[in-house]
Design a protein around this motif. Sequence first.
Motif, short mmCIF file in Angstrom:
data_model
loop_
_atom_site.label_atom_id
_atom_site.label_comp_id
_atom_site.label_asym_id
_atom_site.label_seq_id
_atom_site.Cartn_x
_atom_site.Cartn_y
_atom_site.Cartn_z
N GLU A 72 3.51 31.56 10.72
CA GLU A 72 2.93 31.55 9.38
C GLU A 72 2.07 30.34 9.10
O GLU A 72 1.10 30.42 8.37
N GLY A 73 2.45 29.20 9.62
CA GLY A 73 1.69 28.01 9.31
C GLY A 73 2.12 26.81 10.13
O GLY A 73 3.18 26.80 10.73
N LEU A 74 1.27 25.81 10.13
CA LEU A 74 1.52 24.57 10.86
C LEU A 74 0.95 23.43 10.03
O LEU A 74 -0.20 23.48 9.61
N THR A 75 1.77 22.41 9.78
CA THR A 75 1.37 21.29 8.94
C THR A 75 1.12 20.05 9.79
O THR A 75 1.97 19.65 10.58
N GLY A 118 -2.38 1.10 -2.76
CA GLY A 118 -1.30 1.41 -1.84
C GLY A 118 -1.75 2.24 -0.65
O GLY A 118 -2.93 2.51 -0.46
N THR A 119 -0.78 2.63 0.14
CA THR A 119 -1.05 3.45 1.30
C THR A 119 -0.83 4.92 0.94
O THR A 119 -0.19 5.23 -0.06
N PHE A 120 -1.37 5.80 1.76
CA PHE A 120 -1.26 7.23 1.48
C PHE A 120 -1.27 7.99 2.79
O PHE A 120 -1.47 7.43 3.87
N ARG A 121 -1.08 9.30 2.70
CA ARG A 121 -1.16 10.21 3.84
C ARG A 121 -2.12 11.34 3.50
O ARG A 121 -2.36 11.63 2.34
N LEU A 122 -2.60 11.99 4.53
CA LEU A 122 -3.36 13.22 4.37
C LEU A 122 -2.53 14.35 4.98
O LEU A 122 -1.95 14.18 6.05
N VAL A 123 -2.48 15.47 4.30
CA VAL A 123 -1.70 16.62 4.77
C VAL A 123 -2.64 17.80 4.93
O VAL A 123 -3.25 18.24 3.96
#
Length: 195
Positions: free
Chosen positions: A72-75, A160-165
């Motif tokens: 169904e999906g991959l993150t 601050g720091t962050f992530r990308l999804v």
Amino acid sequence: MFRFPLFIAITLIVAFGGGIMISLYALDATQGFGAIKLGAWEAFPALQTVEADPYAKSHRARAGKLLYGSAEGLTFTASVDDEGARLNAGCRYRISGQTPPARLWTLFTADNGGNPAAVKTGHPSALNSWTVLRNQDSSFSVEISAVAQPGNWLALPEAGTFRLVLTLFDTPTAGSSGVIDLAMPKLTKTGCGNA
């Protein structure tokens, strides 16, 4: 008279408290084993399967997040750029290239816990494959910064720091063993501060 029971009580508190703290740290430190790293992007293909390791199962139970079936999906997540530097809201970044084949993909900025980042009201914190502007060869470029940019733009939190999804939905690569051969979009730093 009370010295020995007090010693036992302190020992039990340290043992149980230390064990709980180490377990919580282990759950926060990793999503499990079997990570695949493609440039700046990292995925855990076995995270939502029955064959997932105990740490992965505990991590997803504690997070309480909806997981997709293997087909169904991959993150993919990115907490560093292609050079290995931590993503920082004080800098500007560019994602360019193409995603692996998928019926739909989404991209959003997240805090370090994986939750959507808090950006100013009205600023875009997410894009998807239906709304992104593309080049003639189907590639795209997304500017990621705290200040508005022309074209495809994702807003960042103020500091601050962050992530990308990046989540690929209904993708043939999620259920196959060819995940390592995927070509992921490049994530490059284009500058920091006012420079």
